[in-house]
Design a protein around this motif. Structure first.
Motif, mmCIF file in Angstrom:
data_model
loop_
_atom_site.group_PDB
_atom_site.id
_atom_site.type_symbol
_atom_site.label_atom_id
_atom_site.label_comp_id
_atom_site.label_asym_id
_atom_site.label_seq_id
_atom_site.Cartn_x
_atom_site.Cartn_y
_atom_site.Cartn_z
ATOM 1 N N GLU A 1 35.866 40.467 33.009
ATOM 2 C CA GLU A 1 36.174 39.049 33.206
ATOM 3 C C GLU A 1 36.146 38.687 34.687
ATOM 4 O O GLU A 1 35.596 37.650 35.076
ATOM 5 N N GLU A 2 36.699 39.591 35.491
ATOM 6 C CA GLU A 2 36.728 39.302 36.930
ATOM 7 C C GLU A 2 35.322 39.196 37.497
ATOM 8 O O GLU A 2 34.986 38.247 38.214
ATOM 9 N N SER A 3 34.492 40.176 37.087
ATOM 10 C CA SER A 3 33.121 40.161 37.619
ATOM 11 C C SER A 3 32.362 38.935 37.127
ATOM 12 O O SER A 3 31.664 38.259 37.914
ATOM 13 N N ALA B 1 39.584 43.395 31.991
ATOM 14 C CA ALA B 1 39.952 42.870 33.310
ATOM 15 C C ALA B 1 38.760 42.853 34.254
ATOM 16 O O ALA B 1 38.431 41.822 34.858
ATOM 17 N N ASP B 2 38.086 44.014 34.334
ATOM 18 C CA ASP B 2 36.973 44.097 35.289
ATOM 19 C C ASP B 2 35.809 43.197 34.886
ATOM 20 O O ASP B 2 35.197 42.537 35.745
ATOM 21 N N CYS C 1 33.557 36.105 36.137
ATOM 22 C CA CYS C 1 34.061 34.892 36.785
ATOM 23 C C CYS C 1 33.557 34.765 38.205
ATOM 24 O O CYS C 1 33.143 33.683 38.639
ATOM 25 N N ARG C 2 33.545 35.850 38.909
ATOM 26 C CA ARG C 2 33.087 35.789 40.305
ATOM 27 C C ARG C 2 31.613 35.429 40.369
ATOM 28 O O ARG C 2 31.190 34.614 41.191
ATOM 29 N N LEU D 1 38.609 30.731 32.101
ATOM 30 C CA LEU D 1 37.987 30.954 33.410
ATOM 31 C C LEU D 1 36.464 31.092 33.293
ATOM 32 O O LEU D 1 35.701 30.507 34.078
ATOM 33 N N LYS E 1 29.917 44.935 38.509
ATOM 34 C CA LYS E 1 30.522 45.114 39.839
ATOM 35 C C LYS E 1 29.430 45.191 40.909
ATOM 36 O O LYS E 1 29.556 44.624 41.995
#
Ligand code: ATP
Length: 978
Positions: free
Chosen positions: A771-773, A768-769, A775-776, A803, A711
């Motif tokens: 993968e999101e991080s 979730a976190d 991916c971003r 993703l 993050k």
């Protein structure tokens, strides 16, 4: 030019015969005759005006044009000199206004200025001397009183004194005859000339005086022009002369001797003319200007200058030019007192020059004479003002156009310069035979010392030239070189030195190619194809460190699929552990069958780091991968990856590959260039790197802290993009270049490499976190210098989601258990057939086909040695601790929009209970209970105490500080920590 004939009739017939060529040439110069008639020498005492520089420049230009035309018309006379001239023409000097460290442009300009001032001083002195002389010796008085032998002798002595230091032709003479003998001979001949003049009939005196006057005028004119030219030459030429000019004398002296068939005759002829010539040159141009200009005025001077141009043309044309030059020089030298010199001069100089220059003629000879004349001019200046001599050399050689020849001369006789330099320093300024003899002795010591004064001038100029001008100016530095230099300088300034290769294990002996085994395998393969009735044969075999690739060429009409379908049959027939068929090999008409070697050899990391492929890579993110099937080292740049996914079964070599990449970076990047964020859920794989200055935080082993770190990386990425927007740049390289260009001293942004050793574990803890991080970051972080290296054992779709895969273009597949895993990693089969232990398929960004490599191996000991070396240089400079990351993650994860408000409410109430939150915020039990739990986790409230409300453990200020601290921790990369 009938007056020449008439004038020469005063002398013996023998003399007349001696110089027919000269007179003939003079007769062919109608312009000169016209000029002579039009401009008569003014009677009485007169002074030439000082001509402004601009005017002289114009006249000089005209002179040059005429000289050029003349030289063009003249056929080449002397092949040897032609060659020299050709050489000089091949490399014409192209002066420019750009200050050149080679030619000392500005320096010489100053010298010229000083020289001019000194020349003016010298002119004043000469004028004073002229005033002190008897009137009978004045220029206009020559008709009334012919000089006595004594006067002539004294004048000759003066002449010698003045000329002696020049050592132009005089030195040539001395080299042939000896210094003292030359002096005596010169004096004797001068006296003989004077006697000849005295013997002339008295009735002819008047007419002769007139002739002398006219001649004087004519002779002064070229010199005036020469002087003016010497003064007015472009500065660029001064530069040229400084560098190349001086050896012209040497050349002239040498060439003067070359053509003479009879050296003795030549010597006798050269004796006095040498002085005459030198005298002509001995006059400082400025002196000439001061003495002659006032009488004629500016317009007269212009006319005379034109005439002088003709004279110079004559000089270019042949021997009579030398005569004219010498005469002019004499006139200049003697000023108003010189009368008899032209007579003796006219008699002697052409002969001298005919001795110096072969009668066969040469185009370059006039140039040499010009050089002589100009060189002598500067030398004369050095006699009047010894210091100015060295400077005058520059001006003198402006007119020396045989630069190449001169240069050659200088190269052949470099030692003359030192002698000449010393001699010039010793030269006295007072007149007298002593000087001439002294100079003659000097001349004896250095046979070619005529080049010495000018060489000294050049040396003096070099000495005074600023140091910076000696720095080569033609070194081109590419952008890439400049960056390398900057990086090196930055590393030096940071006190960090890259670890030496000796810390790594040296590669073992490369196993010799097993020819016999290869032949056997080829034969078996051919047999197999034959047995299956497939028209194909092995055409080539390449043995790598682990596998050998056999190239099979199928016959026309044979399907590739026929061969690929025989994989197991071939494996059987070859008794191979596993084979991999690459059908077809990209760019070839063959199918590759990769068979494991009977014995494989490990590829040491040092082998790759020592290769030129790695060393020549300038990126700090260069990493070594291994050797390809042909044994060529393969390196890549993480910047180009820009993110990499490494997948393989357990024990396939992922961790070793990751370690090799990290150590490679240690061999390329200083801590301020690259920062690492190491996430190692297995806790032990990346532990050796703890304590390195390259780390942003200690190796993160907890999933929550890893999520918090990711993050933070996302926030850092966003912060960097904001910086880029403000700076108006697109990526980190340009931003760093911008920072350097600004020169604000702000440290550059480091690259950040995030290494995750086991993504599967992370994905299980906080899917979730994470993968999101990921991916971003994978989508956007490339341009801002943040790169991901993700390794996983389990390349299933729940770990490597579509993703993530879509945003990580570079894949490295180690041995996997199934085709599905291979497809998940590479989107192609093949990884399931790898052999393990570093055998891998590398799919580069933008490449359609994977390449089989044997990954480089690095042992734990090597890692220890390298990291210890780096740690010994710099201690860790962590920005964060894993706890802080964990806290960040907690704040991020468990933040509720009501959480902050609820905390303040609880602090205000002095106690916390779920029911009070439910009532106050009108929320449900679940949400209120969750908020209470979050407050407890953050340490705001105490544990549950049954039905009693919980105690509040922080004041409002403390809580605010706590929140701010948490926010600051996630605020981004602090440049101060770099
Ligand atoms: N390039 C290589 N050359 C030779 N041997 C290798 C190479 N890479 C790995 N090995 C061998 O394979 C072993 C396992 O390697 P490594 O620990 O990297 O596997 P891994 O894929 O990380 O396994 P895990 O996922 O279980 O950690 C090493 O101990 C080493 O002996």
């Amino acid at each position: 030019m009938k007056f020449w004939k008439r004038w020469l009739r005063f002398f013996t017939d023998e003399e007349e015969h001696e110089r027919p060529t000269n007179r003939e040439r003079l007769d062919h110069r109608p312009e000169r005759a016209e000029a002579k008639v039009v401009y008569q020498y003014p009677q009485g005492r007169f002074r030439f005006p000082l001509i402004p520089d601009d005017h002289s420049l114009e006249t000089k230009k005209t002179t040059r044009q005429i000289v050029d035309e003349e030289s063009r018309l003249k056929p080449p006379r002397r092949p040897s000199v032609d060659t020299v001239r050709e050489t000089s023409e091949k490399k014409p000097f192209r002066p420019s206004d750009v200050p050149s460290p080679i030619f000392g442009y500005h320096n010489n300009r100053e010298q010229r200025q000083r020289l001019t001032e000194q020349g003016i001083i010298a002119a004043r002195r000469t004028a004073e001397k002229a005033k002190q002389r008897p009137e009978g010796l004045s220029a206009d008085g020559q008709a009334s009183s012919l000089p006595s032998e004594q006067a002539l002798s004294s004048r000759s002595s003066d002449f010698i004194n003045t000329a002696a230091p020049q050592g132009t032709l005089e030195q040539t003479t001395h080299s042939a005859k000896g210094g003292a003998a030359a002096d005596r001979q010169t004096e004797k001949e001068t006296q003989v000339d004077a006697a000849t003049v005295q013997i002339a009939t008295p009735g002819a005196e008047k007419r002769m005086n007139e002739i002398s006057e006219e001649e004087n005028e004519l002779r002064k004119a070229p010199f005036t022009e020469t002087a003016a030219e010497a003064e007015e030459q472009p500065v660029e030429l001064v530069e040229e002369s400084l560098v190349l000019g001086e050896p012209a004398f040497t050349q002239t002296a040498v060439e003067a001797k070359e053509p003479s068939a009879d050296p003795i005759a030549e010597e006798s002829v050269l004796d006095e003319p040498s002085f005459t010539e030198t005298a002509a040159e001995a006059k400082d141009p400025s002196v000439e200007l001061v003495e002659e200009a006032p009488a004629l005025g500016e317009s007269a001077f212009t006319e005379i200058a034109k005439e002088a141009e003709e004279q110079i043309e004559g000089i270019s044309a042949g021997d009579d030019d030398c005569e004219g030059k010498a005469e002019a020089g004499q006139a200049a030298m003697k000023g108003t007192t010189w009368t008899e010199a032209p007579v003796s001069e006219e008699k002697e100089v052409p002969e001298a020059m005919s001795a110096a220059v072969p009668t066969s003629g040469e185009p370059a000879a006039p140039e040499m004479k010009e050089e002589q004349a100009h060189a002598s001019l500067c030398q004369a200046a050095s006699v009047v003002e010894p210091e100015s001599g060295s400077r005058e050399g520059g001006d003198e050689h402006e007119n020396g156009r045989s630069a190449t020849r001169v240069h050659e001369n200088r190269l052949t006789q470099p030692d003359d310069r030192d002698d000449g330099q010393k001699e010039m320093q010793e030269l006295p300024t007072e007149s007298g035979n002593r000087n001439a003899r002294g100079t003659s002795k000097e001349a004896e010591r250095r046979p070619l010392s005529s080049s010495a004064p000018a060489s000294e001038n050049r040396r003096a100029a070099d000495r005074h030239r600023p140091e910076r001008m000696r720095i080569p100016y033609n070194v081109m530095m590419l952008k890439q070189d400049r960056r390398k230099l900057e990086e090196r300088a930055a590393r030096r300034s940071s006190g960090y030195s890259l670890p030496p290769l000796s810390l790594l294990q040296p590669p073992g002996e490369a196993a010799a190619c097993d020819e016999q085994w290869i032949h056997e395998q080829c034969a078996r393969l051919d047999q197999t194809f034959e047995s299956f009735h497939i028209g194909a044969k092995v055409v080539h075999a390449t043995q790598g460190p682990t596998v050998t690739q056999f190239e099979v060429q199928p016959d026309l009409g044979v399907k590739v699929s026929k061969i690929t379908s025989l994989t197991d049959d071939i494996k059987l027939s070859l008794a191979a552990r596993d084979i991999r068929i690459e059908a077809p090999i990209p760019g070839k008409r063959t199918i590759g069958i990769e068979v494991p070697n009977p014995s494989s050899r490990p590829v040491q990391l040092r082998e790759i780091l020592d290769s030129s492929a790695f060393r020549e890579h300038c990126s700090p993110l260069t990493v070594a991968l291994g050797l390809d099937i042909s044994g060529a080292p393969v390196v890549t740049d993480i910047k180009k990856m820009p993110h990499g996914l490494i997948a393989g079964a357990t024990g396939s070599g992922k961790s070793v590959c990751m370690n090799a990449m990290l150590v490679s970076m240690l061999y390329k990047a200083a801590p301020h260039e690259v920062k690492w964020l190491l996430i190692d859920p297995k806790m032990v794989e990346l532990a050796p790197y703890n304590g390195l200055p390259h780390l942003l935080s200690p190796v993160i082993t907890e999933a929550k802290a890893a999520a918090g770190a990711l993050k933070w990386a996302v926030r850092e990425m966003e912060r960097r993009y904001e910086l880029f927007v403000h700076a108006g740049v697109r990526d980190i390289e340009k931003y760093n270049a911008y920072l350097r260009a600004q020169g604000s001293g702000e440290p550059i942004l480091p690259y950040i490499v995030i290494v995750i050793d086991e993504l599967a574990d992370l994905m299980m803890a906080a899917p979730a976190d994470v993968e999101e991080s990921i991916c971003r970051l994978a989508q956007k972080a490339r341009a801002c210098g943040i790169h991901l290296l993700i390794a996983t054992q389990r390349p299933s779709v729940d770990v490597i989601t579509g993703l993530i895969k879509a945003n990580i273009p570079t894949r490295i597949a180690f041995s996997v258990s199934s085709q599905i895993d291979s497809r998940t990693i590479l989107d192609a089969n093949g990884a399931e057939r790898l052999l393990g232990r570093g055998d891998m398929l590398f799919l580069e960004n933008g490449s359609a086909k994977s390449v089989r490599l044997q990954g480089c191996f690095i042992s734990d000991e090597e890692i220890e040695r390298v990291t210890a070396y780096v740690k010994a240089q710099q201690g860790p400079s962590y920005m964060f601790s894993p706890d802080e990351f964990r806290q960040t993650a907690a704040f991020s994860e468990e933040d509720d929009e009501l959480f902050d408000e609820a905390c303040r409410f609880v602090i205000a109430q002095g106690g916390a209970s779920t029911s009070s939150l439910q009532r106050h915020f009108r929320i449900g039990y679940n949400r209120a209970a969750r908020l209470i739990e979050m407050m407890e986790e953050q340490g705001l409230i105490s544990e549950a105490r049954g039905s009693k409300p919980r105690d509040v453990l922080m004041s409002e200020e403390e809580w605010t500080r706590w929140r701010e601290r948490g926010a600051l921790q996630t605020d981004g990369f602090s440049s101060s920590e770099q």
